[in-house]
Enzyme design. Structure first.
Site, PDB file in Angstrom:
ATOM      1  N   CYS A  55       0.801  -1.141   0.438  1.00  0.00           N
ATOM      2  CA  CYS A  55      -0.111  -0.660  -0.118  1.00  0.00           C
ATOM      3  C   CYS A  55       1.079   1.067   0.070  1.00  0.00           C
ATOM      4  O   CYS A  55       0.313   2.088  -0.636  1.00  0.00           O
ATOM      5  CB  CYS A  55      -0.701  -0.440   1.656  1.00  0.00           C
ATOM      6  N   HIS A  81      -3.930  -6.460   0.794  1.00  0.00           N
ATOM      7  CA  HIS A  81      -3.098  -6.689   0.476  1.00  0.00           C
ATOM      8  C   HIS A  81      -3.073  -8.546   0.650  1.00  0.00           C
ATOM      9  O   HIS A  81      -2.269  -9.844   0.459  1.00  0.00           O
ATOM     10  CB  HIS A  81      -2.179  -6.556   0.116  1.00  0.00           C
ATOM     11  N   LYS A 109     -10.077 -11.521  -4.609  1.00  0.00           N
ATOM     12  CA  LYS A 109      -9.252 -10.058  -5.093  1.00  0.00           C
ATOM     13  C   LYS A 109      -8.737 -10.190  -6.422  1.00  0.00           C
ATOM     14  O   LYS A 109      -7.659 -11.279  -6.284  1.00  0.00           O
ATOM     15  CB  LYS A 109      -8.699  -8.841  -4.310  1.00  0.00           C
TER      16      LYS A 109
END
Ligand code: MSP
Length: 514
Positions: free
Chosen positions: A128, A146, A298
């Site tokens: 990030c 993540h 995702k």
């Protein structure tokens, strides 16, 4: 009138996937839409190339960061070209003019007293590129996005007095009448931002001691500028803030920043605070869309489930890829896609509905206008054309203006279905036995109605819309006529003239896929 729209600039640690393409295609459709409405559009996109994440990716690939960035940035450019993206500017944060702009901004922030030095300890997520505190993490202390464990870091950094701006930003987001009101969409995410702001915000570290792949802090070369600050500044670099260019004077403030929800906070709080601190006007609108997931998961390189835009283009073609990507998922929400869903939508909307419609109209025209079409010969019945315009008048323009593209696609499909049904009602193949003139009038109006549909398809599928126009043999440039049409508030003043031409065979513009 001017219109400035931006995509986020994408990290170059990763090749472009359909998540990135989604954002860029939406912006492209809006940019094309605004051009059709006579706006002078500046549409910028680009790549975010500094920071630890990129430095690590370069190292893993065994190349120096500069080289690594060149390669991946070029891939983004190539894919945007494949997708027929009409951006006017592509910015790379490793460009010299960006270096200069970032240094200028940091110097002004320092001079204006918004930067101070202090020790900071926190948990840093490299994926990030940001610090978290424990309460931001999941039950296993992993970052939600993540699923990575942030690393504890402690160092002396330069801090930005973000907390000073809490009230000013809140006021500009909440108060619709504020002269610097920032519109945030959708409203649920706007409320989240307001809630978070009300809870209070801390000052934020704006520099890194231990990361050397970045832009040096101008007054302390031992530190580099935090990659997120570096990245946000791209929006003013690209239009020439550093040299106070005419382009900057013309296009700032930006009309629309568009991105996914993951980075809304940076755009709606940190970026406006920086702008206020350096005395610039604020963004007018910020739109955040949801996340695509693939088969329920995702999409990310680390999870290994990525669809590349090239794969989609190979299977469906460029225009269909653009269409499918924006129509499968409502703008405001998250959405799951799969190859099965994509193919089903392609076959339903494009092969069966649109593609079939065009081929059946052309086939009939070829069959029943034996000597080719001559518009002078045909009495022009505008009823059908007006019915189609009425469907678009319901809310196509609002849907486009409010970036509700999946709904605008529904308007398109409604018009296509209507026309298909009208043909079933008219049954020209029966009528031909009794009234050839009537059939000619009908078919002429189908061709005209098809052109109205093509005009509305233009921002979504520019190649297809132009192809339909040419297949029918309509005179004039579709872009110019579309501009006139949208500018005159959806009315066709002059009838669309169809030439006495040998109609092309539309051999399935969208062949069925099995
Ligand atoms: N470099 C920062 C942005 C800086 S802007 C000043 C960054 N880069 S990124 O490469 O991670 O791109 C994030 C953006 O890519 C998202 O905001 C979104 O626009 C797009 N998407 C990436 N994956 C996506 C999905 N799976 N679904 C939808 N959009 C996605 O953050």
């Amino acid at each position: 009138m001017k219109f400035y729209i931006t995509t986020p600039i994408f990290y170059v640690n990763d090749a472009p996937h359909i998540g990135h393409s989604y954002t860029v295609i939406i912006c492209d459709i809006i940019a094309r839409w605004k051009r059709l409405n006579n706006y002078d559009v500046l549409f910028s996109t680009g790549t975010d190339e500094h920071g630890l994440k990129i430095a690590m990716a370069a190292k893993t690939n065994g190349v120096i960061p500069e080289k690594f960035c060149d390669t991946i940035s070029m891939r983004f450019k190539k894919v945007w070209k494949l997708l027929n993206i009409s951006h006017t500017d592509f910015i790379r944060t490793t460009e010299y003019k960006h270096f200069m702009t970032v240094q200028k901004v940091i110097n002004i922030l320092f001079k204006n007293g918004f930067i101070y030095k202090r020790k900071y300890s926190g948990l840093y997520c490299t994926a990030c590129e940001r610090f978290y505190v424990k309460k931001d993490l999941d039950e296993n202390e992993l970052c939600y996005l993540h699923k990575i464990k942030p690393i504890p870091q402690s160092e002396q950094n330069y801090f930005f007095k973000l907390s000073n701006f809490k009230t000013a930003i809140l006021e500009r987001i909440i108060n619709f009448n504020h002269k610097e009101h920032i519109e945030i969409h959708p409203k649920e995410r706007r409320n989240e931002i307001i809630g978070k702001l009300k809870n209070g915000i801390d000052d934020i570290s704006f520099s890194r001691l231990s990361i050397d792949w970045g832009i040096p802090v101008p007054f302390d070369k031992t530190q580099t500028v935090y990659v997120w600050v570096d990245a946000l500044i791209n929006y003013i670099t690209v239009i020439g803030y550093c040299e106070n260019s005419n382009k900057f004077k013309k296009y700032w403030p930006v009309d629309v920043h568009l991105m996914a929800k993951d980075i809304l906070w940076f755009h709606s709080v940190i970026w406006p605070a920086i702008l206020m601190a350096i005395g610039l006007p604020l963004p007018k609108k910020i739109y955040s869309h949801g996340f695509f997931t693939l088969n329920g998961r995702k999409m990310s390189k680390s999870l290994g489930n990525i669809i590349s835009p090239e794969e989609l283009i190979n299977k469906y073609g460029v225009d269909a890829t653009r269409y499918l990507i924006v129509s499968l998922v409502p703008f405001d929400s998250d959405g799951d896609i799969s190859w099965e869903m994509l193919t089903l939508k392609y076959n339903n909307d494009l092969a069966n509905n649109l593609g079939n419609l065009l081929s059946r109209i052309i086939m009939m025209a070829k069959k029943y206008f034996v000597t080719g079409i001559c518009y002078r010969r045909v009495i022009n019945d505008l009823k059908l054309v007006n019915d189609i315009i009425k469907i678009f008048k319901e809310n196509f323009v609002q849907n486009m203006d409010n970036i509700q593209l999946h709904k605008a696609v529904e308007n398109l499909q409604k018009a296509i279905t209507f026309l298909n049904k009208q043909i079933e009602i008219d049954t020209p193949w029966k009528l031909i036995k009794t009234s050839k003139t009537k059939v000619e009038i009908y078919i002429y109006s189908y061709l005209q109605a098809m052109n109205i549909i093509a005009i509305h398809l233009l921002p979504f599928m520019p190649l297809t819309a132009t192809k339909i126009w040419h297949t029918i043999g309509t005179t004039g440039d579709i872009n110019e006529i579309a501009k006139e049409y949208f500018f005159n508030n959806l009315s066709i003043k002059t009838e669309l003239s169809i030439l006495n031409t040998e109609l092309e065979n539309p051999n399935s513009i969208f062949p069925r896929i099995y």
